[in-house]
Design an enzyme around this catalytic site. Sequence first.
Site, mmCIF file in Angstrom:
data_model
loop_
_atom_site.group_PDB
_atom_site.id
_atom_site.type_symbol
_atom_site.label_atom_id
_atom_site.label_comp_id
_atom_site.label_asym_id
_atom_site.label_seq_id
_atom_site.Cartn_x
_atom_site.Cartn_y
_atom_site.Cartn_z
ATOM 1 N N ASN A 88 -0.074 -0.932 1.430
ATOM 2 C CA ASN A 88 -0.664 -0.134 0.338
ATOM 3 C C ASN A 88 -1.637 -0.949 -0.523
ATOM 4 O O ASN A 88 -1.753 -0.733 -1.725
ATOM 5 C CB ASN A 88 0.432 0.511 -0.552
ATOM 6 C CG ASN A 88 -0.089 1.561 -1.528
ATOM 7 O OD1 ASN A 88 0.426 1.697 -2.633
ATOM 8 N ND2 ASN A 88 -1.100 2.316 -1.148
ATOM 9 N N CYS B 229 -4.793 -2.219 1.373
ATOM 10 C CA CYS B 229 -6.078 -2.189 2.095
ATOM 11 C C CYS B 229 -6.471 -0.776 2.531
ATOM 12 O O CYS B 229 -7.351 -0.149 1.950
ATOM 13 C CB CYS B 229 -6.043 -3.110 3.313
ATOM 14 S SG CYS B 229 -5.792 -4.849 2.920
ATOM 15 N N ARG B 230 -5.826 -0.276 3.586
ATOM 16 C CA ARG B 230 -6.301 0.962 4.206
ATOM 17 C C ARG B 230 -5.996 2.225 3.415
ATOM 18 O O ARG B 230 -6.884 3.077 3.233
ATOM 19 C CB ARG B 230 -5.710 1.100 5.625
ATOM 20 C CG ARG B 230 -6.232 0.067 6.589
ATOM 21 C CD ARG B 230 -5.381 -0.005 7.848
ATOM 22 N NE ARG B 230 -4.046 -0.513 7.558
ATOM 23 C CZ ARG B 230 -3.066 -0.606 8.437
ATOM 24 N NH1 ARG B 230 -3.269 -0.194 9.677
ATOM 25 N NH2 ARG B 230 -1.898 -1.094 8.091
ATOM 26 N N SER B 231 -4.729 2.384 2.953
ATOM 27 C CA SER B 231 -4.427 3.659 2.279
ATOM 28 C C SER B 231 -5.108 3.787 0.908
ATOM 29 O O SER B 231 -5.557 4.890 0.575
ATOM 30 C CB SER B 231 -2.917 3.928 2.215
ATOM 31 O OG SER B 231 -2.211 2.934 1.520
ATOM 32 N N CYS C 45 -0.091 3.341 4.558
ATOM 33 C CA CYS C 45 -0.293 2.215 5.473
ATOM 34 C C CYS C 45 0.891 1.258 5.311
ATOM 35 O O CYS C 45 1.940 1.661 4.800
ATOM 36 C CB CYS C 45 -1.642 1.527 5.236
ATOM 37 S SG CYS C 45 -1.849 0.806 3.597
ATOM 38 N N ASP D 295 -6.057 -2.673 11.002
ATOM 39 C CA ASP D 295 -5.653 -3.376 9.777
ATOM 40 C C ASP D 295 -6.664 -4.498 9.502
ATOM 41 O O ASP D 295 -6.777 -5.438 10.289
ATOM 42 C CB ASP D 295 -4.248 -3.952 10.001
ATOM 43 C CG ASP D 295 -3.696 -4.619 8.759
ATOM 44 O OD1 ASP D 295 -4.462 -4.788 7.781
ATOM 45 O OD2 ASP D 295 -2.503 -4.963 8.769
HETATM 46 P P1 4NP Z 1 -2.620 -2.443 4.599
HETATM 47 O O1 4NP Z 1 -2.922 -3.956 5.021
HETATM 48 O O2 4NP Z 1 -1.375 -2.024 5.328
HETATM 49 O O3 4NP Z 1 -3.834 -1.714 5.088
HETATM 50 O O4 4NP Z 1 -2.481 -2.424 3.091
HETATM 51 C C1 4NP Z 1 -1.979 -4.991 4.949
HETATM 52 C C2 4NP Z 1 -1.729 -5.598 3.746
HETATM 53 C C3 4NP Z 1 -0.821 -6.631 3.676
HETATM 54 C C4 4NP Z 1 -0.153 -7.052 4.820
HETATM 55 C C5 4NP Z 1 -0.414 -6.436 6.028
HETATM 56 C C6 4NP Z 1 -1.318 -5.390 6.089
HETATM 57 N N1 4NP Z 1 0.761 -8.135 4.760
HETATM 58 O O5 4NP Z 1 1.292 -8.511 5.822
HETATM 59 O O6 4NP Z 1 1.033 -8.665 3.683
#
Ligand code: 4NP
Length: 147
Positions: free
Chosen positions: A11, A13-15, A8, A117
Amino acid sequence: MARVLFVCLGNICRSPMAEGILRGRAVSHGWSIDSAGTAGHHVGEGADPRTERTLARHGQSFSHAARRVTLDDFTRFDHIVAMDQANLADLRRLCPATSQHKLALALEPLGGGDVPDPYYGEMDGFEHIHTLLTDAIDAWIPAWSSS
Ligand code: 4NP
């Protein structure tokens, strides 16, 4: 023994959610399972507390430190699974031609689309992606098992 990498943006939340779900599946014992981000903002951090809470609720907790995708990943893994179209586009740019066939979208077996997200949302978004990813991963497992 499949080797599966979930990807993702951050790294956190989703992955890691997808990694925890697949690690919890009995059939995947002995597999190589990991996750990584296309961006480096959260490198070294644990999973988002809301991802941790969701995984804990499902008995799927594991220890995680965020990292970025590396060139090595394209040889170390057989299946590189992006959470959304933006992640997939970034991976397509980084990935050597010989490994392009390894790239896929997580929700492909459910007809495609993006795993939303949940970072800027509330707890229910995390439970929602847990459900989505569980359905998708259970649909992927037969294909990954035979590769
Ligand atoms: P992820 O979510 O890609 O599912 O881990 C996010 C985590 C952090 C951010 C964006 C999406 N950020 O902008 O910091």
